[in-house]
Design an enzyme around this catalytic site. Structure first.
Site, PDB file in Angstrom:
ATOM      1  CB  SER A   5      -7.196   4.012   3.683  1.00  0.00           C
ATOM      2  OG  SER A   5      -6.432   3.448   4.594  1.00  0.00           O
TER       3      SER A   5
ATOM      4  CB  SER B 280      -7.846   1.427   6.564  1.00  0.00           C
ATOM      5  OG  SER B 280      -8.132   2.770   6.775  1.00  0.00           O
TER       6      SER B 280
ATOM      7  CE  LYS C 165      -3.597   2.202   2.758  1.00  0.00           C
ATOM      8  NZ  LYS C 165      -4.300   2.005   4.149  1.00  0.00           N
TER       9      LYS C 165
END
Length: 476
Positions: free
Chosen positions: A151, A175, A75
């Site tokens: 996220s 997230s 990520k």
């Protein structure tokens, strides 16, 4: 070489076993991942930075570790990889290239994972959708008009679509679990302090943030946590040592668990009929598996929790933007950031040091109260989200109301933040899909330090209702 179609939906454990048996070359696995990214990313926008050259260099070295040769994605938030840009989803860092690896990335590489790219994330990871202005929206592989969650949305979409079997994520309010629910995969947020945040951070936002992975299988999540868990030198605290490796919990009998369940969030927020129906279906499934299900919920003041949580997040937003300003040498301005980010920054500037410390104290008090609930129950079961995946654009904030998207986030994800406040492990398990074909995760919360029980239960659920053969339309 094994057939392309045969490889793309195998989990990381299976791929690693093929490498060990010399039935497949690591270069072949990386080639398949690259082909999948090049084919599907124009539709999904899940990968924002490719690392093919870095992957090829890694292939020149002897592959070691439990996941030797398995392709993996990071990520684009917190996980720094040396000499590869890291943007945190903001244009202010689009040219930032760190000169070191984060401790977690060091451990991923030591485990033998071959990192092939970095995934899309909202600006500074602040919203439960992945639609940064810098890169554009990440789309849900089950329906391109809908959010992949956030996220860690890029990581979830990439795993669900078969680009890689597992990808890194982090979780400060849900997230990992939110995008896992939106994309129909498995996502576990570990206990606070289980994985390291170094070398920069001891903890983040009063301990709200944890890091781990999104996977298609339970066993991958357990084995990857074994590969990364444990404190780094100088960490301020760490999670309790497990009794044995987490991978050994997968397939172990969970016993008859006492599971509380509720569809009522801590704060009085409406929950969609789809999510409530999915909850009851999961309750029946757990009951059929022999567990004791009791409708009960902890006595928590949701308004107090939301106020403390927002105070910490707003202060954290100011800290991140201030840190970015130090890196870039540019003073922050509203023109540099998205509306919701700037709105939270403006709110955070009003938070005093005392306000922040009182907010941390508040969530610690709530954590103690929540922990007492688990003296009577092994697991708390809730929906992961208050709604099915929503359409892209749902969390936009207009100039006249910069915090509209933030408030909307609380309606979408009313259950997940409590575990960030308490530090307890929690997982989203893909047990249901609605009539529109969108995934609905089920949320299981465990005692502090007790990922073991979650993994045992998750593996039992996976066997009873396997989800790995459910493939999103975009991936086929």
């Amino acid at each position: 070489m094994r057939g392309y179609e045969e490889l793309i939906f195998l989990d990381a454990t299976a791929l690693a076993n093929l490498v060990k048996k010399k039935e497949v070359q690591t270069s072949e696995l990386v080639a398949v991942a690259r082909e999948r990214i090049e084919k599907l990313n124009p539709l999904l926008n899940a990968v924002v930075t490719t690392m093919y050259e870095e992957a090829n260099r890694a292939l020149q070295e002897q592959q070691k570790g439990p996941f030797a040769g398995v392709p993996f994605l990071l990520k684009d938030l917190l996980a720094l990889s040396k000499d590869v840009r890291t943007t945190f989803g903001t244009k202010n860092l689009q040219n930032y290239v760190p000169d070191y690896d984060s401790e977690l990335v060091v451990r991923y590489k030591k485990a033998g994972l071959i990192i092939v790219g970095k995934t899309n994330t909202p600006e500074l990871g602040l919203l439960p959708t992945t639609e940064p202005q810098l890169f554009g929206p990440c789309r849900n592989p089950w329906n391109l008009q809908y959010t992949a969650g956030g996220s860690s949305g890029g990581s979830a979409a990439a795993v669900a679509a078969g680009m890689v079997p597992a990808a890194h994520g982090n979780d400060g309010g849900g997230s990992i679990r939110i995008p896992a629910s939106c994309c129909g995969i498995f996502g576990l947020k570990p206990t606070r302090g289980r994985n390291p945040l170094g070398p920069i951070y001891g903890d983040m936002m009063g301990g709200l943030v944890a890091e781990h992975v999104l996977t298609r299988s339970v066993r991958d999540s357990a084995a990857l946590l074994d590969a990364t868990r444990g404190p780094a030198i100088g960490d301020p605290y760490c999670a309790p040592q497990p009794a044995r490796p987490f991978k050994e919990e997968v397939g172990a009998k969970p016993g008859r668990l006492r599971i509380a369940y509720t569809g009522e969030p801590p704060k009085n927020t409406a929950v969609s009929p789809d999510c409530l129906e999915s909850l009851l279906d999961s309750v029946k499934l757990c009951s059929d598996l022999g567990h004791e299900l009791i409708e009960a919920k902890p006595d928590l003041n949701g308004k107090i929790l939301a106020r403390a949580f927002t105070t910490i997040w707003a202060a954290g937003c100011v800290a991140m933007i201030t840190d970015i300003s130090r890196l870039t040498g540019q003073a922050p301005s509203s023109a540099q950031y998205e509306p919701a980010t700037w709105g939270l920054y403006e709110l955070g500037k009003k938070v005093s040091g005392a306000d922040y410390l009182f907010a941390v104290q508040t969530i610690q008090q709530l954590a103690r109260k929540f922990a007492r609930f688990f003296l009577d129950y092994d697991i708390l079961l809730t929906p992961t989200l208050g709604e099915p995946p929503v359409k892209l654009g749902t969390f936009d904030s207009p100039p006249a109301d910069l915090l509209q998207g933030w408030r909307r986030s609380a309606q979408f994800a009313p259950f997940t933040p409590i575990c960030n406040a308490t530090g307890q492990p929690a997982m989203s398990v893909p047990l249901s899909w609605n009539k529109e074909g969108l995934p609905l995760g089920t949320h299981f919360i465990g005692r502090f330090g007790d990922e073991a029980t979650l993994f045992r239960l998750a593996a039992q659920l996976e066997e009873a209702r396997p989800w790995q053969n459910r493939k999103p339309p975009v991936s086929i």
